[in-house]
Design a protein around this motif. Structure first.
Motif, PDB file in Angstrom:
ATOM      1  N   GLY A  16       9.913  32.998 -33.469  1.00 29.95           N
ATOM      2  CA  GLY A  16      10.317  31.914 -34.355  1.00 29.95           C
ATOM      3  C   GLY A  16      10.595  32.441 -35.742  1.00 29.95           C
ATOM      4  N   TYR A  17      11.211  31.603 -36.552  1.00 29.01           N
ATOM      5  CA  TYR A  17      11.548  31.956 -37.927  1.00 29.01           C
ATOM      6  C   TYR A  17      11.094  30.838 -38.861  1.00 29.01           C
ATOM      7  CZ  TYR A  17      14.552  35.375 -35.625  1.00 29.01           C
ATOM      8  OH  TYR A  17      15.020  36.402 -34.839  1.00 29.01           O
ATOM      9  N   GLY A  18      10.626  31.244 -40.054  1.00 28.03           N
ATOM     10  CA  GLY A  18      10.158  30.270 -41.030  1.00 28.03           C
ATOM     11  C   GLY A  18       8.686  29.961 -40.834  1.00 28.03           C
ATOM     12  N   THR A  19       8.174  29.088 -41.692  1.00 26.12           N
ATOM     13  CA  THR A  19       6.763  28.701 -41.634  1.00 26.12           C
ATOM     14  C   THR A  19       6.622  27.192 -41.795  1.00 26.12           C
ATOM     15  OG1 THR A  19       6.519  29.043 -44.026  1.00 26.12           O
ATOM     16  CG2 THR A  19       5.973  30.904 -42.584  1.00 26.12           C
ATOM     17  N   GLY A  20       5.483  26.685 -41.349  1.00 24.70           N
ATOM     18  CA  GLY A  20       5.173  25.267 -41.549  1.00 24.70           C
ATOM     19  C   GLY A  20       6.209  24.349 -40.946  1.00 24.70           C
ATOM     20  N   ALA A  21       6.586  23.338 -41.741  1.00 27.65           N
ATOM     21  CA  ALA A  21       7.523  22.317 -41.257  1.00 27.65           C
ATOM     22  C   ALA A  21       8.922  22.870 -41.056  1.00 27.65           C
ATOM     23  CB  ALA A  21       7.559  21.144 -42.234  1.00 27.65           C
ATOM     24  N   THR A  22       9.242  24.010 -41.688  1.00 27.23           N
ATOM     25  CA  THR A  22      10.583  24.569 -41.574  1.00 27.23           C
ATOM     26  C   THR A  22      10.699  25.601 -40.446  1.00 27.23           C
ATOM     27  OG1 THR A  22      10.115  26.347 -43.166  1.00 27.23           O
ATOM     28  CG2 THR A  22      10.945  24.250 -44.049  1.00 27.23           C
ATOM     29  N   ARG A  23       9.607  25.869 -39.757  1.00 25.32           N
ATOM     30  CA  ARG A  23       9.632  26.893 -38.713  1.00 25.32           C
ATOM     31  C   ARG A  23      10.489  26.438 -37.527  1.00 25.32           C
ATOM     32  NH1 ARG A  23       7.284  31.512 -37.093  1.00 25.32           N
ATOM     33  NH2 ARG A  23       6.883  31.824 -34.861  1.00 25.32           N
ATOM     34  N   ILE A  24      11.302  27.359 -37.026  1.00 25.03           N
ATOM     35  CA  ILE A  24      12.152  27.103 -35.865  1.00 25.03           C
ATOM     36  C   ILE A  24      11.749  28.059 -34.757  1.00 25.03           C
ATOM     37  CG2 ILE A  24      14.505  27.135 -34.965  1.00 25.03           C
ATOM     38  CD1 ILE A  24      15.484  26.570 -37.804  1.00 25.03           C
ATOM     39  N   GLU A  25      11.376  27.512 -33.610  1.00 26.75           N
ATOM     40  CA  GLU A  25      11.034  28.331 -32.455  1.00 26.75           C
ATOM     41  C   GLU A  25      12.322  28.668 -31.695  1.00 26.75           C
ATOM     42  OE1 GLU A  25       8.176  29.624 -31.776  1.00 26.75           O
ATOM     43  OE2 GLU A  25       7.057  28.558 -33.338  1.00 26.75           O
ATOM     44  N   VAL A  26      12.633  29.937 -31.637  1.00 31.32           N
ATOM     45  CA  VAL A  26      13.888  30.373 -31.009  1.00 31.32           C
ATOM     46  C   VAL A  26      13.680  30.753 -29.543  1.00 31.32           C
ATOM     47  CG1 VAL A  26      15.810  31.996 -31.157  1.00 31.32           C
ATOM     48  CG2 VAL A  26      14.716  31.167 -33.246  1.00 31.32           C
ATOM     49  N   LEU A  27      12.571  31.434 -29.251  1.00 28.77           N
ATOM     50  CA  LEU A  27      12.197  31.745 -27.869  1.00 28.77           C
ATOM     51  C   LEU A  27      10.856  31.086 -27.585  1.00 28.77           C
ATOM     52  CD1 LEU A  27      13.097  35.561 -27.712  1.00 28.77           C
ATOM     53  CD2 LEU A  27      14.515  33.613 -27.001  1.00 28.77           C
ATOM     54  N   ARG A  28      10.758  30.409 -26.440  1.00 26.42           N
ATOM     55  CA  ARG A  28       9.571  29.602 -26.142  1.00 26.42           C
ATOM     56  C   ARG A  28       8.970  30.019 -24.795  1.00 26.42           C
ATOM     57  NH1 ARG A  28      10.221  24.458 -29.052  1.00 26.42           N
ATOM     58  NH2 ARG A  28      12.201  24.495 -30.196  1.00 26.42           N
ATOM     59  N   ASP A  29       7.981  30.893 -24.832  1.00 27.46           N
ATOM     60  CA  ASP A  29       7.294  31.335 -23.612  1.00 27.46           C
ATOM     61  C   ASP A  29       8.270  31.745 -22.519  1.00 27.46           C
ATOM     62  OD1 ASP A  29       4.610  31.096 -24.444  1.00 27.46           O
ATOM     63  OD2 ASP A  29       4.739  28.920 -24.233  1.00 27.46           O
ATOM     64  N   LEU A  30       9.244  32.543 -22.894  1.00 23.34           N
ATOM     65  CA  LEU A  30      10.307  32.941 -21.967  1.00 23.34           C
ATOM     66  C   LEU A  30       9.873  34.174 -21.172  1.00 23.34           C
ATOM     67  CD1 LEU A  30      14.077  33.053 -22.730  1.00 23.34           C
ATOM     68  CD2 LEU A  30      12.983  34.983 -21.591  1.00 23.34           C
ATOM     69  N   SER A  31      10.018  34.094 -19.862  1.00 20.06           N
ATOM     70  CA  SER A  31       9.729  35.219 -18.982  1.00 20.06           C
ATOM     71  C   SER A  31      10.953  35.491 -18.111  1.00 20.06           C
ATOM     72  CB  SER A  31       8.522  34.929 -18.093  1.00 20.06           C
ATOM     73  OG  SER A  31       7.344  34.753 -18.874  1.00 20.06           O
ATOM     74  N   VAL A  32      11.273  36.781 -17.923  1.00 21.52           N
ATOM     75  CA  VAL A  32      12.442  37.137 -17.116  1.00 21.52           C
ATOM     76  C   VAL A  32      12.320  38.583 -16.663  1.00 21.52           C
ATOM     77  CG1 VAL A  32      13.863  37.928 -19.079  1.00 21.52           C
ATOM     78  CG2 VAL A  32      14.974  37.005 -17.023  1.00 21.52           C
ATOM     79  N   GLU A  33      12.939  38.887 -15.533  1.00 25.03           N
ATOM     80  CA  GLU A  33      13.079  40.259 -15.052  1.00 25.03           C
ATOM     81  C   GLU A  33      14.560  40.541 -14.839  1.00 25.03           C
ATOM     82  OE1 GLU A  33      10.730  40.325 -11.492  1.00 25.03           O
ATOM     83  OE2 GLU A  33       8.923  40.964 -12.559  1.00 25.03           O
ATOM     84  N   VAL A  34      14.992  41.746 -15.209  1.00 31.80           N
ATOM     85  CA  VAL A  34      16.388  42.146 -15.054  1.00 31.80           C
ATOM     86  C   VAL A  34      16.417  43.434 -14.237  1.00 31.80           C
ATOM     87  CG1 VAL A  34      18.564  42.609 -16.240  1.00 31.80           C
ATOM     88  CG2 VAL A  34      16.867  41.106 -17.308  1.00 31.80           C
ATOM     89  N   PHE A  35      17.408  43.543 -13.336  1.00 32.96           N
ATOM     90  CA  PHE A  35      17.398  44.590 -12.322  1.00 32.96           C
ATOM     91  C   PHE A  35      18.535  45.599 -12.505  1.00 32.96           C
ATOM     92  CE2 PHE A  35      15.358  40.843 -10.662  1.00 32.96           C
ATOM     93  CZ  PHE A  35      14.207  41.356 -10.068  1.00 32.96           C
TER      94      PHE A  35
END
Length: 233
Positions: A16-35
């Protein structure tokens, strides 16, 4: 479904970026595998987290939480200098803006990272020539970027990555500045690198022209993978 072991894996990734009320979560508990041996596309609307995911998975951006494993190694446990050395040895990068040096010829552009890798001169020159030939630029190797078309510049950037013989190849919007014909050439090259060289190719794109060439498509929205599909299947 691929039966190979994943060469790239992320677990519970958050950024995420920013803090407090201005914080934006860009990736949210993302899990992935690439082959390996596959061209994997990462698509989604602007702001969905695609470029942030690519930067994190390639070790260019440190996540706030989660784990990333490249070639069986948890890279963020390493010091920054060791991470840089890992990327130099194992990763190739292709960017939307080509990232070519104006004063260098196409051959010199491709040769440059091999010098940093301390590849012997004769071997490096052979690898640079072979990479340019593989992307159809053997006859344009002596030209600087101002004498190359947009498609030729992007193919030079691909040759530069290809000459390193990377196990992991990351591409960020590689066709967005190209016309239809050059876009098809570039995506075909990416697919060939995956299939013929067994590389893991992860490409962020808005370009629907790439979908028919992909082995797998990850669709992101709001920092999560909403769909994971294999068009060929």
């Amino acid at each position: 479904m691929s039966i190979a072991a994943p060469t790239l894996a992320a677990a519970a990734l958050r950024k995420g970026y920013g803090t407090g009320a201005t914080r934006i979560e860009v990736l949210r508990d993302l899990s992935v595998e690439v082959f390996p041996g596959e061209l994997t596309l990462c698509t989604g609307p602007s702001g969905s987290g695609k470029s942030t995911l690519l930067a994190a998975l390639s070790g260019l951006l440190t996540p706030d939480a989660g784990a990333i494993t490249l070639l069986g190694e948890e890279i963020f446990h390493r010091p920054e200098r060791a991470r840089d050395a890992f990327r130099l040895a194992h990763c190739g990068f292709i960017f939307q803006g080509f990232n070519l040096f104006p004063a260098l010829t196409a051959f010199e552009q491709v040769l440059l990272p091999l010098k940093y890798m301390a590849v012997r001169s004769a071997v490096a020159r052979t690898r640079a020539h072979d990479a340019l030939a593989a992307v159809g630029l053997a006859g344009r190797a002596h030209l600087r970027p101002d004498a190359l078309s947009g498609g030729e510049k992007q193919r030079t950037a691909i040759a530069r990555a290809l000459a390193k013989q990377p196990q992991l190849l990351f591409a960020d919007e590689p066709t967005s500045a190209l016309d239809g014909a050059n876009g098809r050439i570039v995506v075909d090259l990416l697919h060939r690198i995956a299939r013929e060289r067994g590389a893991t190719v992860l490409c962020v794109t808005h370009d629907p022209r790439l979908h028919d060439h992909a082995d797998r498509i990850l669709h992101l929205e709001d920092g999560r993978i909403l769909r994971d599909s294999r068009p060929a299947a």
